[in-house]
Motif scaffolding. Structure first.
Motif, PDB file in Angstrom:
ATOM      1  N   GLU A  11     -37.072 -36.552 -22.431  1.00  0.00           N
ATOM      2  CA  GLU A  11     -35.969 -37.510 -22.415  1.00  0.00           C
ATOM      3  C   GLU A  11     -35.501 -37.858 -23.821  1.00  0.00           C
TER       4      GLU A  11
ATOM      5  N   ASP B 258     -25.860 -37.203 -21.388  1.00  0.00           N
ATOM      6  CA  ASP B 258     -25.179 -36.418 -20.360  1.00  0.00           C
ATOM      7  C   ASP B 258     -25.609 -34.955 -20.365  1.00  0.00           C
TER       8      ASP B 258
ATOM      9  N   THR C  68     -27.040 -31.321 -19.527  1.00  0.00           N
ATOM     10  CA  THR C  68     -26.955 -30.531 -18.297  1.00  0.00           C
ATOM     11  C   THR C  68     -27.864 -29.314 -18.405  1.00  0.00           C
ATOM     12  N   SER C  69     -28.581 -29.029 -17.340  1.00  0.00           N
ATOM     13  CA  SER C  69     -29.439 -27.849 -17.277  1.00  0.00           C
ATOM     14  C   SER C  69     -28.828 -26.837 -16.323  1.00  0.00           C
TER      15      SER C  69
ATOM     16  N   VAL D 252     -28.158 -29.368 -13.153  1.00  0.00           N
ATOM     17  CA  VAL D 252     -28.813 -30.676 -13.108  1.00  0.00           C
ATOM     18  C   VAL D 252     -28.240 -31.487 -14.267  1.00  0.00           C
TER      19      VAL D 252
ATOM     20  N   GLY E 120     -27.678 -35.160 -16.529  1.00  0.00           N
ATOM     21  CA  GLY E 120     -28.231 -36.443 -16.936  1.00  0.00           C
ATOM     22  C   GLY E 120     -29.611 -36.289 -17.532  1.00  0.00           C
TER      23      GLY E 120
ATOM     24  N   SER F   9     -32.333 -38.136 -17.720  1.00  0.00           N
ATOM     25  CA  SER F   9     -33.477 -38.470 -16.871  1.00  0.00           C
ATOM     26  C   SER F   9     -33.697 -37.425 -15.779  1.00  0.00           C
ATOM     27  N   ARG F  10     -32.617 -36.998 -15.142  1.00  0.00           N
ATOM     28  CA  ARG F  10     -32.732 -36.003 -14.076  1.00  0.00           C
ATOM     29  C   ARG F  10     -33.206 -34.652 -14.616  1.00  0.00           C
ATOM     30  N   VAL F  11     -32.660 -34.247 -15.772  1.00  0.00           N
ATOM     31  CA  VAL F  11     -33.074 -32.972 -16.362  1.00  0.00           C
ATOM     32  C   VAL F  11     -34.556 -33.017 -16.728  1.00  0.00           C
TER      33      VAL F  11
ATOM     34  N   LYS G 202     -36.954 -34.884 -15.450  1.00  0.00           N
ATOM     35  CA  LYS G 202     -37.784 -34.870 -14.235  1.00  0.00           C
ATOM     36  C   LYS G 202     -37.775 -33.493 -13.577  1.00  0.00           C
ATOM     37  N   PHE G 203     -36.629 -32.828 -13.625  1.00  0.00           N
ATOM     38  CA  PHE G 203     -36.508 -31.477 -13.071  1.00  0.00           C
ATOM     39  C   PHE G 203     -37.430 -30.499 -13.812  1.00  0.00           C
TER      40      PHE G 203
END
Length: 299
Positions: free
Chosen positions: A200, A206, A208-209, A224, A226, A228-230, A232-233
Protein backbone atom coordinates in the motif's frame (compact mmCIF):
# COMPACT_ATOMS: atom_id res chain seq x y z
CA UNK A 1 22.05 -17.91 -68.91
CA UNK A 2 24.73 -18.10 -66.23
CA UNK A 3 25.37 -14.35 -66.42
CA UNK A 4 21.64 -13.67 -66.15
CA UNK A 5 21.31 -15.85 -63.06
CA UNK A 6 24.38 -14.28 -61.54
CA UNK A 7 22.98 -10.82 -62.20
CA UNK A 8 19.62 -11.73 -60.68
CA UNK A 9 21.32 -13.15 -57.61
CA UNK A 10 23.45 -10.05 -57.22
CA UNK A 11 20.40 -7.81 -57.55
CA UNK A 12 18.55 -9.76 -54.85
CA UNK A 13 21.59 -9.59 -52.58
CA UNK A 14 21.70 -5.82 -53.03
CA UNK A 15 17.98 -5.58 -52.32
CA UNK A 16 18.44 -7.66 -49.17
CA UNK A 17 21.40 -5.59 -48.00
CA UNK A 18 19.42 -2.38 -48.38
CA UNK A 19 16.37 -3.89 -46.68
CA UNK A 20 18.48 -5.19 -43.78
CA UNK A 21 19.98 -1.74 -43.22
CA UNK A 22 16.53 -0.21 -42.59
CA UNK A 23 14.90 -3.26 -41.02
CA UNK A 24 15.33 -2.07 -37.39
CA UNK A 25 13.37 1.08 -38.24
CA UNK A 26 10.66 -0.89 -40.03
CA UNK A 27 10.30 -3.23 -37.06
CA UNK A 28 10.27 -0.22 -34.72
CA UNK A 29 7.39 1.34 -36.63
CA UNK A 30 5.43 -1.92 -36.82
CA UNK A 31 5.94 -2.79 -33.15
CA UNK A 32 4.84 0.64 -31.92
CA UNK A 33 1.77 0.40 -34.11
CA UNK A 34 0.78 -3.13 -33.07
CA UNK A 35 2.28 -3.71 -29.61
CA UNK A 36 3.17 -7.25 -30.67
CA UNK A 37 6.60 -8.63 -31.51
CA UNK A 38 5.17 -11.55 -33.45
CA UNK A 39 2.79 -9.41 -35.50
CA UNK A 40 5.52 -6.84 -36.18
CA UNK A 41 7.90 -9.57 -37.37
CA UNK A 42 5.23 -10.98 -39.68
CA UNK A 43 4.49 -7.54 -41.07
CA UNK A 44 8.16 -6.77 -41.74
CA UNK A 45 8.48 -10.11 -43.51
CA UNK A 46 5.53 -9.14 -45.72
CA UNK A 47 7.29 -5.86 -46.53
CA UNK A 48 10.38 -7.80 -47.57
CA UNK A 49 8.34 -10.04 -49.88
CA UNK A 50 6.79 -6.98 -51.51
CA UNK A 51 10.20 -5.31 -51.84
CA UNK A 52 11.65 -8.47 -53.32
CA UNK A 53 8.98 -8.61 -56.02
CA UNK A 54 8.73 -4.87 -56.68
CA UNK A 55 10.23 -3.05 -59.65
CA UNK A 56 12.96 -1.50 -57.50
CA UNK A 57 14.43 0.47 -60.38
CA UNK A 58 11.41 2.79 -60.17
CA UNK A 59 12.03 3.65 -56.49
CA UNK A 60 14.00 6.85 -55.95
CA UNK A 61 14.18 6.64 -52.15
CA UNK A 62 14.07 3.01 -50.97
CA UNK A 63 14.11 3.86 -47.25
CA UNK A 64 11.12 6.18 -47.61
CA UNK A 65 9.33 3.66 -49.81
CA UNK A 66 9.81 0.84 -47.29
CA UNK A 67 8.70 3.03 -44.39
CA UNK A 68 5.57 3.94 -46.33
CA UNK A 69 4.71 0.31 -47.10
CA UNK A 70 5.34 -0.67 -43.47
CA UNK A 71 3.19 2.13 -42.06
CA UNK A 72 0.27 1.51 -44.41
CA UNK A 73 0.32 -2.23 -43.71
CA UNK A 74 0.54 -1.46 -39.97
CA UNK A 75 -2.50 0.83 -40.13
CA UNK A 76 -4.51 -1.97 -41.75
CA UNK A 77 -3.18 -4.51 -39.26
CA UNK A 78 -4.00 -2.22 -36.32
CA UNK A 79 -7.58 -1.91 -37.53
CA UNK A 80 -7.89 -5.71 -37.63
CA UNK A 81 -6.16 -6.07 -34.25
CA UNK A 82 -8.63 -3.66 -32.65
CA UNK A 83 -11.51 -5.91 -33.71
CA UNK A 84 -9.74 -9.04 -32.42
CA UNK A 85 -8.95 -7.45 -29.06
CA UNK A 86 -12.63 -6.83 -28.43
CA UNK A 87 -12.92 -10.58 -27.80
CA UNK A 88 -9.56 -10.96 -26.03
CA UNK A 89 -9.89 -12.79 -22.71
CA UNK A 90 -9.02 -10.36 -19.92
CA UNK A 91 -6.92 -7.19 -20.22
CA UNK A 92 -4.69 -6.91 -23.29
CA UNK A 93 -1.13 -5.70 -22.68
CA UNK A 94 1.65 -4.98 -25.21
CA UNK A 95 4.09 -7.83 -25.74
CA UNK A 96 7.40 -7.16 -23.94
CA UNK A 97 10.31 -6.53 -26.28
CA UNK A 98 13.95 -6.83 -25.21
CA UNK A 99 15.55 -3.38 -25.46
CA UNK A 100 18.90 -4.20 -23.87
CA UNK A 101 20.66 -4.22 -27.25
CA UNK A 102 18.63 -1.56 -29.06
CA UNK A 103 16.82 0.72 -26.58
CA UNK A 104 15.15 2.76 -29.33
CA UNK A 105 14.31 -0.06 -31.75
CA UNK A 106 15.50 1.79 -34.79
CA UNK A 107 14.17 5.20 -33.76
CA UNK A 108 15.87 8.54 -33.22
CA UNK A 109 14.17 8.68 -29.84
CA UNK A 110 12.72 6.10 -27.50
CA UNK A 111 9.24 7.63 -27.68
CA UNK A 112 6.11 5.48 -27.98
CA UNK A 113 7.96 2.45 -26.67
CA UNK A 114 7.19 2.36 -22.95
CA UNK A 115 4.25 0.23 -21.86
CA UNK A 116 2.37 3.25 -20.49
CA UNK A 117 2.54 5.06 -23.83
CA UNK A 118 1.64 1.98 -25.86
CA UNK A 119 -1.44 1.49 -23.68
CA UNK A 120 -2.46 5.10 -24.22
CA UNK A 121 -1.93 4.80 -27.98
CA UNK A 122 -4.37 1.89 -28.06
CA UNK A 123 -7.12 4.48 -27.57
CA UNK A 124 -6.17 6.37 -30.74
CA UNK A 125 -7.29 5.55 -34.24
CA UNK A 126 -4.65 3.65 -36.27
CA UNK A 127 -4.03 6.72 -38.44
CA UNK A 128 -3.57 8.98 -35.40
CA UNK A 129 -1.24 6.41 -33.91
CA UNK A 130 0.82 6.23 -37.10
CA UNK A 131 1.19 10.00 -37.29
CA UNK A 132 2.23 10.19 -33.64
CA UNK A 133 4.74 7.33 -33.92
CA UNK A 134 6.36 8.67 -37.09
CA UNK A 135 6.70 12.16 -35.63
CA UNK A 136 7.55 11.50 -31.99
CA UNK A 137 9.70 8.38 -32.29
CA UNK A 138 11.25 8.78 -35.73
CA UNK A 139 11.18 12.56 -36.20
CA UNK A 140 9.73 12.41 -39.70
CA UNK A 141 8.84 15.86 -41.07
CA UNK A 142 5.11 16.56 -41.33
CA UNK A 143 5.35 16.72 -45.11
CA UNK A 144 6.74 13.20 -45.33
CA UNK A 145 4.22 11.83 -42.84
CA UNK A 146 1.49 13.30 -45.03
CA UNK A 147 2.86 11.39 -48.01
CA UNK A 148 3.13 8.17 -46.01
CA UNK A 149 -0.42 8.18 -44.66
CA UNK A 150 -1.94 9.81 -47.76
CA UNK A 151 -3.19 12.96 -46.03
CA UNK A 152 -2.47 16.66 -46.31
CA UNK A 153 0.08 18.30 -44.04
CA UNK A 154 -2.48 20.31 -42.08
CA UNK A 155 -4.35 17.12 -41.22
CA UNK A 156 -1.15 15.45 -40.08
CA UNK A 157 -0.35 18.35 -37.76
CA UNK A 158 -3.82 18.07 -36.27
CA UNK A 159 -3.46 14.31 -35.81
CA UNK A 160 -0.12 14.64 -34.02
CA UNK A 161 -1.33 17.53 -31.88
CA UNK A 162 -4.46 15.65 -30.85
CA UNK A 163 -2.43 12.54 -29.99
CA UNK A 164 0.05 14.56 -27.92
CA UNK A 165 -2.74 16.22 -25.97
CA UNK A 166 -4.33 12.83 -25.33
CA UNK A 167 -1.08 11.39 -23.98
CA UNK A 168 -0.26 14.44 -21.85
CA UNK A 169 -3.79 14.67 -20.43
CA UNK A 170 -3.67 11.13 -19.07
CA UNK A 171 -0.02 10.68 -18.21
CA UNK A 172 1.50 12.16 -15.07
CA UNK A 173 5.13 13.12 -14.73
CA UNK A 174 7.16 9.92 -14.91
CA UNK A 175 9.94 8.96 -12.52
CA UNK A 176 13.54 8.32 -13.53
CA UNK A 177 14.67 4.89 -14.68
CA UNK A 178 16.53 4.36 -11.41
CA UNK A 179 13.45 5.23 -9.36
CA UNK A 180 11.26 2.98 -11.50
CA UNK A 181 13.62 0.08 -10.85
CA UNK A 182 13.70 0.85 -7.10
CA UNK A 183 9.91 0.87 -6.92
CA UNK A 184 9.65 -2.34 -8.94
CA UNK A 185 12.23 -4.09 -6.75
CA UNK A 186 10.43 -2.99 -3.60
CA UNK A 187 7.10 -4.08 -5.07
CA UNK A 188 8.39 -7.56 -5.93
CA UNK A 189 9.87 -7.94 -2.44
CA UNK A 190 6.60 -6.90 -0.78
CA UNK A 191 4.52 -9.03 -3.17
CA UNK A 192 6.55 -12.19 -2.53
CA UNK A 193 6.18 -11.84 1.22
CA UNK A 194 2.55 -10.73 1.12
CA UNK A 195 3.43 -7.49 2.92
CA UNK A 196 0.11 -5.64 2.74
CA UNK A 197 1.31 -2.41 4.36
CA UNK A 198 4.47 -2.40 2.24
CA UNK A 199 2.43 -2.76 -0.93
CA UNK A 200 0.00 0.00 0.00
CA UNK A 201 2.88 2.39 0.73
CA UNK A 202 4.30 1.87 -2.76
CA UNK A 203 1.06 2.34 -4.68
CA UNK A 204 -0.54 5.57 -5.84
CA UNK A 205 -4.08 6.04 -4.56
CA UNK A 206 -5.61 5.20 -7.96
CA UNK A 207 -3.16 2.43 -8.87
CA UNK A 208 -4.38 -0.22 -11.30
CA UNK A 209 -3.21 -3.80 -11.73
CA UNK A 210 -3.52 -5.39 -15.18
CA UNK A 211 -3.03 -9.13 -15.69
CA UNK A 212 -2.70 -10.46 -19.24
CA UNK A 213 -3.18 -14.22 -19.38
CA UNK A 214 -4.95 -14.27 -22.73
CA UNK A 215 -7.06 -17.20 -21.57
CA UNK A 216 -3.94 -19.40 -21.59
CA UNK A 217 -2.74 -18.63 -18.06
CA UNK A 218 -4.64 -18.14 -14.83
CA UNK A 219 -4.98 -14.38 -14.42
CA UNK A 220 -7.49 -11.77 -13.30
CA UNK A 221 -10.08 -11.15 -16.01
CA UNK A 222 -10.57 -7.50 -15.04
CA UNK A 223 -8.25 -4.69 -13.90
CA UNK A 224 -8.01 -4.19 -10.14
CA UNK A 225 -8.27 -0.50 -9.19
CA UNK A 226 -7.25 1.37 -6.05
CA UNK A 227 -4.21 1.04 -3.79
CA UNK A 228 -5.98 -0.95 -1.08
CA UNK A 229 -7.67 -3.33 -3.52
CA UNK A 230 -4.47 -3.90 -5.51
CA UNK A 231 -2.48 -4.59 -2.34
CA UNK A 232 -5.09 -7.08 -1.06
CA UNK A 233 -5.28 -8.72 -4.49
CA UNK A 234 -1.49 -9.19 -4.67
CA UNK A 235 -1.35 -10.49 -1.08
CA UNK A 236 -4.18 -12.97 -1.70
CA UNK A 237 -2.42 -14.87 -4.50
CA UNK A 238 1.13 -14.59 -3.11
CA UNK A 239 1.35 -18.11 -1.55
CA UNK A 240 0.62 -19.96 -4.81
CA UNK A 241 1.96 -17.46 -7.34
CA UNK A 242 5.51 -17.14 -6.01
CA UNK A 243 6.14 -20.76 -5.05
CA UNK A 244 9.26 -22.05 -6.84
CA UNK A 245 9.72 -18.77 -8.71
CA UNK A 246 13.11 -17.19 -9.33
CA UNK A 247 13.37 -13.48 -10.11
CA UNK A 248 15.68 -11.96 -12.72
CA UNK A 249 15.82 -8.48 -14.22
CA UNK A 250 15.67 -7.37 -17.82
CA UNK A 251 15.23 -4.22 -19.91
CA UNK A 252 11.94 -4.44 -21.77
CA UNK A 253 10.44 -1.50 -23.64
CA UNK A 254 13.12 0.76 -22.22
CA UNK A 255 12.34 0.09 -18.57
CA UNK A 256 13.24 -2.48 -15.95
CA UNK A 257 11.05 -5.55 -15.70
CA UNK A 258 11.13 -8.53 -13.36
CA UNK A 259 11.41 -11.80 -15.27
CA UNK A 260 9.87 -14.61 -13.23
CA UNK A 261 10.99 -18.13 -14.06
CA UNK A 262 9.88 -21.50 -12.76
CA UNK A 263 11.80 -24.67 -13.60
CA UNK A 264 13.95 -22.68 -16.03
CA UNK A 265 10.98 -21.39 -18.04
CA UNK A 266 9.71 -17.81 -18.14
CA UNK A 267 6.53 -17.77 -16.09
CA UNK A 268 5.69 -14.08 -16.13
CA UNK A 269 7.10 -10.62 -16.75
CA UNK A 270 6.15 -7.95 -14.25
CA UNK A 271 6.81 -4.23 -14.46
CA UNK A 272 5.44 -1.01 -13.05
CA UNK A 273 4.73 2.46 -14.38
CA UNK A 274 5.16 5.16 -11.78
CA UNK A 275 4.93 8.90 -11.13
CA UNK A 276 5.92 10.99 -8.14
CA UNK A 277 2.69 9.78 -6.52
CA UNK A 278 3.91 6.18 -6.53
CA UNK A 279 3.23 3.11 -8.64
CA UNK A 280 0.31 3.87 -10.95
CA UNK A 281 0.19 0.65 -12.94
CA UNK A 282 1.30 -2.89 -12.23
CA UNK A 283 1.53 -4.96 -15.41
CA UNK A 284 1.53 -8.76 -15.16
CA UNK A 285 2.34 -10.38 -18.51
CA UNK A 286 1.48 -14.06 -18.16
CA UNK A 287 0.27 -15.04 -21.64
CA UNK A 288 2.83 -17.69 -22.77
CA UNK A 289 2.49 -16.55 -26.41
CA UNK A 290 3.83 -13.13 -25.41
CA UNK A 291 6.81 -14.39 -23.43
CA UNK A 292 8.72 -16.20 -26.17
CA UNK A 293 11.24 -13.40 -26.83
CA UNK A 294 12.04 -12.68 -23.17
CA UNK A 295 15.30 -14.36 -22.10
CA UNK A 296 14.95 -16.84 -19.23
CA UNK A 297 18.51 -16.01 -18.14
CA UNK A 298 17.75 -12.39 -17.21
CA UNK A 299 20.18 -11.02 -14.63
Amino acid sequence: MTNTRSGDRQEIEQALALFSSVRPRLFGIAYRMLGSVAEAEDLVQEVWLRWQGYDRATVENPAAFLATVTTRLAINAAQSARVRRETYIGPWLPEPVDTSADPHLGAERGEALEFAILLLLERLSPTERAAYVLREAFDYPYRQIAEIIAANEATVRQLVSRARKHVLAVRRRRVTGAEQRRLLTAFVTAARSGDLAGLENLLAADATSYSDGGGAARAARFPVVGASRVAKFVKAFAPRFWTGVEVGWASTNGQTSAVLTRDGQVYAVVTVNASDEGIEQVLWMMNPAKLTTVPATAT
